[in-house]
Design a protein around this motif. Structure first.
Motif, PDB file in Angstrom:
ATOM      1  N   ASP A   1       0.818  -1.210   0.000  1.00 44.50           N
ATOM      2  CA  ASP A   1       0.000   0.000   0.000  1.00 44.50           C
ATOM      3  C   ASP A   1       0.853   1.262   0.000  1.00 44.50           C
ATOM      4  OD1 ASP A   1      -2.222  -1.603   0.124  1.00 44.50           O
ATOM      5  OD2 ASP A   1      -2.548  -1.332   2.278  1.00 44.50           O
ATOM      6  N   LYS A   2       2.084   1.150   0.490  1.00 44.39           N
ATOM      7  CA  LYS A   2       2.910   2.347   0.653  1.00 44.39           C
ATOM      8  C   LYS A   2       3.384   2.901  -0.683  1.00 44.39           C
ATOM      9  CE  LYS A   2       6.102   4.302   4.007  1.00 44.39           C
ATOM     10  NZ  LYS A   2       7.157   4.102   5.001  1.00 44.39           N
ATOM     11  N   ASN A   3       3.343   2.113  -1.717  1.00 45.16           N
ATOM     12  CA  ASN A   3       3.754   2.591  -3.036  1.00 45.16           C
ATOM     13  C   ASN A   3       2.584   3.136  -3.850  1.00 45.16           C
ATOM     14  OD1 ASN A   3       6.444   1.891  -2.633  1.00 45.16           O
ATOM     15  ND2 ASN A   3       6.119  -0.182  -3.382  1.00 45.16           N
ATOM     16  N   VAL A   4       1.401   3.153  -3.262  1.00 55.12           N
ATOM     17  CA  VAL A   4       0.201   3.564  -3.989  1.00 55.12           C
ATOM     18  C   VAL A   4      -0.112   5.021  -3.661  1.00 55.12           C
ATOM     19  CG1 VAL A   4      -2.261   3.136  -4.343  1.00 55.12           C
ATOM     20  CG2 VAL A   4      -0.681   1.210  -3.967  1.00 55.12           C
ATOM     21  N   GLU A   5      -0.243   5.836  -4.690  1.00 55.47           N
ATOM     22  CA  GLU A   5      -0.460   7.267  -4.513  1.00 55.47           C
ATOM     23  C   GLU A   5      -1.636   7.565  -3.595  1.00 55.47           C
ATOM     24  OE1 GLU A   5       0.506  11.354  -5.602  1.00 55.47           O
ATOM     25  OE2 GLU A   5       1.530   9.473  -6.082  1.00 55.47           O
ATOM     26  N   ALA A   6      -2.739   6.883  -3.801  1.00 52.05           N
ATOM     27  CA  ALA A   6      -3.951   7.181  -3.032  1.00 52.05           C
ATOM     28  C   ALA A   6      -3.798   6.888  -1.552  1.00 52.05           C
ATOM     29  CB  ALA A   6      -5.128   6.386  -3.602  1.00 52.05           C
ATOM     30  N   ASN A   7      -2.813   6.071  -1.173  1.00 51.56           N
ATOM     31  CA  ASN A   7      -2.617   5.708   0.218  1.00 51.56           C
ATOM     32  C   ASN A   7      -1.622   6.611   0.936  1.00 51.56           C
ATOM     33  OD1 ASN A   7      -4.392   3.477   0.121  1.00 51.56           O
ATOM     34  ND2 ASN A   7      -2.786   2.201  -0.770  1.00 51.56           N
TER      35      ASN A   7
END
Length: 368
Positions: free
Chosen positions: A273-279
């Motif tokens: 999740d840490k590489n996902v912009e929205a997160n």
């Protein structure tokens, strides 16, 4: 009463990573009142990032050379009272016990708060300053590239609470303990190949970092309230910086230093999740600092190579924390087992604690 002496010291015991004199690591300290001696402001640095024995005769406290010192006093109602600048020529050599004694004048015996800044220089903005505590905390130093291979030297302490001493006919006496904190973070990068025999080989040819702050704040958050990002996005260097373009061998460590970058907490619940912009904090990864290891992977039994890249966003954990805090050391280890898999381990150490063996280790398996 005029405060006429300041004792600066940073005395450390090498055995067990313990300070010989133990003080609280809180940001606000209480003045202490001994039986003898005049006003003292005892400045100490947290445990040195690299322990080194210092002899008498230099102006070094825990690896930081003290070139100049600003001391500022504010009344209990936050009114600016007085400040004094001590230049390098007026700073004597440290004693063998890592104590520097400074001669001062002009400070008053009243309920107040003290701020101490070392190595800020005597610029126009500091020499003429008589503003509020919030304005003082908002001071910063510009950085050239947002990182350095050498340790920065900016350190500060405060607010340190001082309580007025009521005279009983004897000379007024007091001690102020001002725990200095480094105004920057340390990042250590290492890797090792953990693949089985015959599973190919990996070479790491460069280490890069992106989204570095231009500003190094004198005080935490640049005087802003908790929960507000610092610095502003406009003060983030978005260009990718190459920390090393040379081969990084297994089990060796690359170290660099950078200002704090407080971007906030994201919403992720697992590493991917840490590489996902929205997160990211506020639904974006803009301004969040990340590391990249770049190199090549050679398949077993083949001379053909492919490019590989391993990325990690720095912070207090590998899930949702994007804060890089001043005075902290971040040790990142990539255990690489193949072209698309690595076990990333991050150890975060608070430089403001007394014992360094109480650290946070976060282990995750990461697929790239």
């Amino acid at each position: 009463m005029n405060i006429n002496r300041i004792y600066i010291y940073g005395r450390i015991a090498l055995a067990g990573w313990l300070l010989l004199c133990v003080f609280s690591s809180c940001e606000t300290e209480e003045a202490r009142q001994p039986e003898t001696e005049g006003m003292r402001i005892c400045l100490r640095l947290p445990e040195a990032l690299t322990v080194e024995t210092k002899a008498a005769g230099d102006k070094i406290l825990d690896g930081i050379t003290i070139g100049d010192v600003w001391v500022l006093q504010y009344a209990a109602d936050s009114t600016f009272k007085y400040k004094q600048y001590i230049s390098g020529t007026d700073i004597p050599a440290a004693a063998a016990n890592q104590t520097i004694v400074l001669t001062t004048s002009g400070f008053s015996n009243e309920d107040s708060r003290f701020y101490v800044i070392a190595n800020a220089g005597n610029t126009n903005s500091t020499s003429s300053f008589s503003g509020t505590e919030t304005e003082l905390q908002a001071f910063y130093r510009e950085t050239n590239d947002g990182w350095s291979q050498s340790e920065y030297n900016l350190v500060s302490a405060g607010p340190v609470v001082y309580k007025k001493i009521t005279s009983d006919g004897t000379p007024d006496k007091a001690v102020i303990v001002a725990p200095l904190q480094r105004a920057f973070a340390r990042v250590q990068v290492a890797w090792k190949f953990t693949g089985s025999a015959g599973s190919g080989t990996v070479e790491i040819n460069s280490v890069k970092v992106t989204n570095l702050p231009k500003k190094m704040a004198f005080y935490a958050r640049g005087g802003r309230a908790a929960g507000i990002a610092y610095p502003d996005i406009s003060d983030i260097i978005t260009d990718t910086k190459t920390v090393s373009s040379q081969s990084l061998t297994q089990n060796s460590t690359l170290t660099f230093y950078m200002p704090g970058n407080l971007r906030g907490m994201g919403t992720g619940t697992k590493f991917t999740d840490k590489n996902v912009e929205a997160n990211g904090p506020g639904g974006t990864l803009n301004g969040c600092t990340y590391l990249e290891l770049e190199g090549t992977y050679t398949y077993p039994g083949s001379s053909g190579k492919i490019g590989v890249k391993y990325r990690i966003y720095l912070g207090g954990n590998l899930v949702n924390d994007y804060n890089i805090r001043r005075g902290y050391s971040y040790a990142v280890t990539f255990n690489i087992s193949g072209a698309n898999s690595a076990d990333v381990r991050v150890t975060v150490t608070d430089d403001n604690v007394v014992v360094f063996d109480d650290v946070e280790t976060v282990d995750n398996t990461v697929d790239f």
